[in-house]
Design a protein around this motif. Structure first.
Motif, PDB file in Angstrom:
ATOM      1  N   VAL A  24     -56.639  39.935  81.065  1.00 22.61           N
ATOM      2  CA  VAL A  24     -57.307  39.577  82.318  1.00 22.61           C
ATOM      3  C   VAL A  24     -58.762  39.173  82.096  1.00 22.61           C
ATOM      4  O   VAL A  24     -59.334  38.414  82.861  1.00 22.61           O
ATOM      5  N   GLU A  25     -59.368  39.730  81.050  1.00 23.63           N
ATOM      6  CA  GLU A  25     -60.771  39.408  80.817  1.00 23.63           C
ATOM      7  C   GLU A  25     -60.923  38.372  79.716  1.00 23.63           C
ATOM      8  O   GLU A  25     -61.953  38.308  79.062  1.00 23.63           O
TER       9      GLU A  25
ATOM     10  N   ILE B  27     -56.087  49.168  75.806  1.00 20.65           N
ATOM     11  CA  ILE B  27     -55.115  48.850  76.861  1.00 20.65           C
ATOM     12  C   ILE B  27     -55.704  47.774  77.752  1.00 20.65           C
ATOM     13  O   ILE B  27     -56.869  47.873  78.128  1.00 20.65           O
ATOM     14  N   THR B  28     -54.922  46.806  78.104  1.00 17.48           N
ATOM     15  CA  THR B  28     -55.388  45.891  79.156  1.00 17.48           C
ATOM     16  C   THR B  28     -54.221  45.274  79.895  1.00 17.48           C
ATOM     17  O   THR B  28     -53.069  45.386  79.483  1.00 17.48           O
ATOM     18  N   LYS B  29     -54.565  44.641  80.986  1.00 15.39           N
ATOM     19  CA  LYS B  29     -53.599  43.925  81.797  1.00 15.39           C
ATOM     20  C   LYS B  29     -53.505  42.493  81.265  1.00 15.39           C
ATOM     21  O   LYS B  29     -54.477  41.971  80.730  1.00 15.39           O
TER      22      LYS B  29
ATOM     23  N   ASP C 111     -47.179  38.395  83.539  1.00 13.71           N
ATOM     24  CA  ASP C 111     -47.973  39.563  83.908  1.00 13.71           C
ATOM     25  C   ASP C 111     -47.508  40.742  83.065  1.00 13.71           C
ATOM     26  O   ASP C 111     -46.591  40.618  82.266  1.00 13.71           O
TER      27      ASP C 111
ATOM     28  N   PHE D  90     -48.660  44.498  80.795  1.00 16.88           N
ATOM     29  CA  PHE D  90     -49.693  45.226  80.079  1.00 16.88           C
ATOM     30  C   PHE D  90     -49.543  45.003  78.607  1.00 16.88           C
ATOM     31  O   PHE D  90     -48.458  44.695  78.128  1.00 16.88           O
TER      32      PHE D  90
ATOM     33  N   THR E 185     -50.709  47.222  75.046  1.00 15.75           N
ATOM     34  CA  THR E 185     -51.429  48.324  74.432  1.00 15.75           C
ATOM     35  C   THR E 185     -51.422  48.105  72.934  1.00 15.75           C
ATOM     36  O   THR E 185     -50.423  47.628  72.373  1.00 15.75           O
TER      37      THR E 185
END
Lengths: 136, 284
Positions: free
Chosen positions: A28-29, A42-44, A65, A67, A69
């Motif tokens: 996401v970032e 961890i991120t989305k 979409d 996650f 890890t």
């Protein structure tokens, strides 16, 4: 160079598991690359293209979409849909893009249909992006 | 004494019933295997989501995120009743409905969401608190179906002032055994073991966003798991029910065949006696 394993977990199956030199994941970032010995993380995931590099070759997947890890040299990708190059139909994706764009023009921004169309558009764009880059 | 022809007709009709129950047993066995397979395949994903949720929660004990903490204001409650769409599966639906009725009598204010035709058909005559019914979901067991149900429940919980959502369903223990489970779905219950995960993850974007997303995914897979369990239990129950129906039919056929043979014997005896006495009459 040491390798990093990738495991793709889906609610109905567990897909790829293999070792790669490095991996680029759309977070996401922003897109980020992961090599072996990465710190736990961890991120989305945002809609984008997942790239798995191994000895000069690359596998690309459209991902929408979920996650990711990173933990102990193992990348776990949890997602509902992931599509390889041969699973995508370019003309269908184009049609879906046009449909979604039309719907977004017709509905108000707060409408649930607008958000649905937005999601559909993002998916279509990722697929088109992946297919177009195939020739490059 | 029953007519020989009548007995014959009954035997034939029971034989065809037995064929049907036998076929249904086979079909249930095949569907059961499919459902079991899906449960196995869903496990790694479900387990890992659960683990991540535990890890994040452990690190954020103070988090007041609505998905994982008891709401301060008590709102409405709802419960989900999972039954099958079809019958002929023994006491499968009866067990659920009995528990559900008990729950309703204890919590008359609770709203009801039905999954499966059988539960809805029964409950609609006895209560007016059904707010939604999902039917024929088990025909197309697909993850997207459970996502739809889950997002409906999440909307209830997050937007419509519900403070607790429970689910009641049959858990698959073995082919011959199902267990009725009443479980709290929302807010997500604290994990039972509080073992510390040794790793300190870096979180991106922030922990609340991740709790929200993981929580939503967790509910998605919970519903998926509940539906798979229920469908496996249903097929198991149907298999056992159809197996004993087949046995009963065979037993009945045995009894009727005996009766049929006796009747045939008797008619032959009568016939011979008639001929013999006729011959006797001519002689004398």
């Amino acid at each position: 160079m040491s390798k990093i394993s990738v495991l793709i977990l889906q609610p109905f199956t567990t897909k790829i598991s293999g070792d790669f030199d490095h991996v680029i994941i759309p977070g996401v970032e922003g897109d980020f690359g992961v090599y072996a010995e990465h710190t736990p993380f961890i991120t989305k995931i945002r809609p984008g293209i997942l790239q798995l590099f191994n000895e000069g070759s690359v596998q690309k997947y459209a991902i929408h979409d979920g996650f990711v890890t990173v933990d102990a040299n193992l990348i776990r990708i949890l997602c509902e849909t992931i599509e390889g190059m041969d699973e995508i139909d370019l003309s269908r994706a184009e049609a879906a893009r046009q449909r979604a764009e039309k719907r977004m023009k017709e509905t108000a921004e707060a409408d649930i249909d607008f958000r649905r169309a937005e999601v559909a558009l993002k998916k279509a764009l990722v697929r088109i992006d992946l297919k177009k880059n195939e020739s490059l | 004494m029953e007519n020989i022809r009548d007995i014959k007709i009954r035997i034939d009709s029971i034989k065809s019933t037995r064929q049907i129950t036998k076929a249904m047993k086979m079909v249930a066995a095949a569907n059961l295997r499919k459902a079991q397979n899906k449960i196995l395949k869903a496990r790694p994903y479900a387990d890992y989501i659960e683990l991540m949720l535990k890890v994040i929660r452990f690190k954020n004990k103070e988090s007041r995120h609505p998905l994982i903490s008891e709401p301060e204001i008590k709102g409405k409650t709802a419960f989900v009743v999972v039954t099958s769409d079809r019958g002929l599966c023994g006491s499968f639906n009866y067990n659920i409905i009995r528990q559900a009725m008990e729950y309703i009598s204890q919590n008359p204010q609770a709203d009801i969401i039905c999954i499966g035709r059988k539960g809805f058909d029964y409950l609609k005559k006895r209560t007016d608190r059904i707010i939604k019914s999902h039917r024929d979901l088990f025909n197309q067991m697909d993850f997207s179906v459970s996502v739809e149900v889950a997002s409906f429940l999440l909307d209830l919980y997050l937007l419509e002032n519900y403070s607790q959502i429970n689910v009641i369903y049959n858990e698959y223990k073995s082919v011959i055994q199902q267990r009725v489970v009443l479980k709290q779905l929302l807010p997500i219950q604290p994990p039972e073991d509080d073992t510390i995960h040794p790793l300190d993850f870096i979180y991106e974007p922030d922990q609340d966003t991740l709790i929200e997303e993981l929580g939503r995914k967790y509910i998605d897979v919970e519903i998926w798991r509940v539906m798979l369990e229920s469908s496996a239990a249903e097929q198991g129950a149907r298999m056992t029910a159809m197996d004993s129906a087949t046995d009963n039919a065979s037993e009945l056929i045995g009894q009727l065949t005996l009766k049929f043979n006796r009747a045939r014997q008797a008619s032959i005896t009568t016939e011979i006696i008639e001929i013999a006495s006729g011959a006797e009459a001519i002689k004398s």
